[in-house]
Structure formats: structure tokens, C-alpha cells
Design an enzyme around this catalytic site. Sequence first.
Site, PDB file in Angstrom:
ATOM      1  N   GLU A   1      -3.311 114.298  -9.317  1.00  0.00           N
ATOM      2  CA  GLU A   1      -3.622 115.725  -9.457  1.00  0.00           C
ATOM      3  C   GLU A   1      -5.075 116.044  -9.089  1.00  0.00           C
ATOM      4  O   GLU A   1      -5.392 117.204  -8.807  1.00  0.00           O
ATOM      5  CB  GLU A   1      -3.287 116.194 -10.880  1.00  0.00           C
TER       6      GLU A   1
ATOM      7  N   GLU B   1      -0.120 119.046 -21.162  1.00  0.00           N
ATOM      8  CA  GLU B   1      -1.566 119.138 -21.430  1.00  0.00           C
ATOM      9  C   GLU B   1      -2.115 120.552 -21.624  1.00  0.00           C
ATOM     10  O   GLU B   1      -3.132 120.742 -22.310  1.00  0.00           O
ATOM     11  CB  GLU B   1      -2.371 118.488 -20.273  1.00  0.00           C
TER      12      GLU B   1
ATOM     13  N   GLY C   1       7.202 121.061 -15.001  1.00  0.00           N
ATOM     14  CA  GLY C   1       8.641 121.233 -14.875  1.00  0.00           C
ATOM     15  C   GLY C   1       8.956 122.719 -14.947  1.00  0.00           C
ATOM     16  O   GLY C   1       8.435 123.435 -15.802  1.00  0.00           O
TER      17      GLY C   1
ATOM     18  N   ASP D   1       9.598 119.611 -10.609  1.00  0.00           N
ATOM     19  CA  ASP D   1      10.977 119.290 -11.032  1.00  0.00           C
ATOM     20  C   ASP D   1      11.495 120.439 -11.910  1.00  0.00           C
ATOM     21  O   ASP D   1      10.740 121.347 -12.253  1.00  0.00           O
ATOM     22  CB  ASP D   1      10.999 117.975 -11.824  1.00  0.00           C
TER      23      ASP D   1
HETATM   24  N1  ADE Z   1       5.227 117.698 -15.830  1.00  0.00           N
HETATM   25  C1  ADE Z   1       5.943 117.831 -14.706  1.00  0.00           C
HETATM   26  N2  ADE Z   1       7.259 117.890 -14.978  1.00  0.00           N
HETATM   27  C2  ADE Z   1       7.379 117.794 -16.324  1.00  0.00           C
HETATM   28  C3  ADE Z   1       8.482 117.770 -17.210  1.00  0.00           C
HETATM   29  N3  ADE Z   1       9.729 117.861 -16.757  1.00  0.00           N
HETATM   30  N4  ADE Z   1       8.228 117.646 -18.535  1.00  0.00           N
HETATM   31  C4  ADE Z   1       6.969 117.545 -18.990  1.00  0.00           C
HETATM   32  N5  ADE Z   1       5.889 117.541 -18.186  1.00  0.00           N
HETATM   33  C5  ADE Z   1       6.091 117.676 -16.865  1.00  0.00           C
END
Ligand code: ADE
Length: 230
Positions: free
Chosen positions: A12, A173, A78, A196
Amino acid sequence: MTLGIIGAMVEEITPLLERFGDYETKQVGGNNYYEIKKGKHRIYVAYSKIGKVHAALTASTMILHFGCEKIIFSGVAGGLSTDLKVGDLVLGTKLCQYDVDITAFGHPLGFIPESKVFIESDSALNAVASDIAKAQGIKLKQGIIASGDAFIADSAKKQWIITHFGADAVEMEGAAVAVVCDLLKVPFCILRSISDSADGSADVSFDEFLESSAKRSADFVIMMCEQILK
Ligand code: ADE
């Protein structure tokens, strides 16, 4: 101006360091902080390691040790909202900790006495982001980001977070940085690009899109820095 930019993972912040070029490395509390000099300005870039505790340490160190006056978080998340697809950018206008639960004592989910469920990010930094998005024709969704110490890869857990917090994206975070910055009165914003959909395919999608989505977020943050330090 002294600016802090935090990521959780090395992927990142790598695009940031590649773009900024020369930097000096300082070590505090087991983390590297990369100091970039831009005329009279300083930018500190660091990855915290995953999770709320690490992010809180990094935000605190940036503010109390390095004197950062604004904090920007850049990374991946996510997607919870149906209108967020892989690569899309989301700006957290409000941050919450979905894994705080002292409901046994009658408190609402996500609430800690003397604190609040939702912490608002800085409207001026968010305005910088939305102005850039508008000018560049980039889709930038403003919404609620929920943070907790788990990688969400399950449709039922995903739905639970949406139902209880109305969240648009989930990560590990942002709310920790929000708590620290709010208490220390330092303006902050949390920018994420979707890697995702926090469902059964999240692990595979995360591995595939971590790098490209992290870069999308970092590229946007570089434009924000140029504007803020102008
Ligand atoms: N960061 C990126 N994708 C995530 C997910 N599915 N759950 C928690 N943190 C994430």
C-alpha cells in the site's frame, strides 16, 4: 506542513515511495517511517502492519513523534455496498469499529463509553478528494467504513456489518486511525480502493487485486498531496 500517509501493508505504500523518490528512513517502535522533504514541507510515509492496534501505534507515532499535522490513510478494502466494484475508490466520511461489543452492559454495538460509534473524518480533506475526483472524472464514493481485526470473507458476516453499521466498505485499520486523530485533534481522511467483495471469494480476489487497487489509492493520494502542499 508536515503530512503523514499511512498504509497497512508494504504494497500500500510502495507506489507512494516510488513516486516521491528520495527519502530518509527512521525507525520507531519496530516500524520504518520514510521522511520525504518537499521544500519547506515534510511527508512521512509508513506501513503500520495489519490491524487496529498497529494502525493506532503508527498514527500516534506520526502525530506525537514526527509532528504530522494531517493524516491520510491509503489502502485497499472489501466492498460491502453493491455499487462498489474492484478498483473503485471509497472515502470514509464516518469510521466505526464493528468488532466492539459491550452490549452485555446495555451499550449499542460499536460503542465505547466516553467515545462514539461513528467518528467523522475531516471535511476539508474530504473536499480536496472530491474536488480532485470531479476534476479528473474519477468515481469516488463517500460512505461509512467499518474496521475490525478480521479479514471478512463470508457473505453472512458481510451482511451483519451492513445491517448493524450501514457500512459501505470493510477493512482493518481506518477506525483506529480515526480514534487516534480525533482524540489528538489532527485532521484525517481514509481512502481505500476495493480489492474484493468480502464474500466467499474475497481471499482469491484480494491476492489478485491487492497491488493494482493499492496503486489506485496511492495514485489518488499523490494528487491530494500535490493539492494540500501547493
Ligand atoms: N481489506 C481488504 N479486503 C478486506 C476484507 N475483505 N476484510 C477486511 N479487510 C480487508
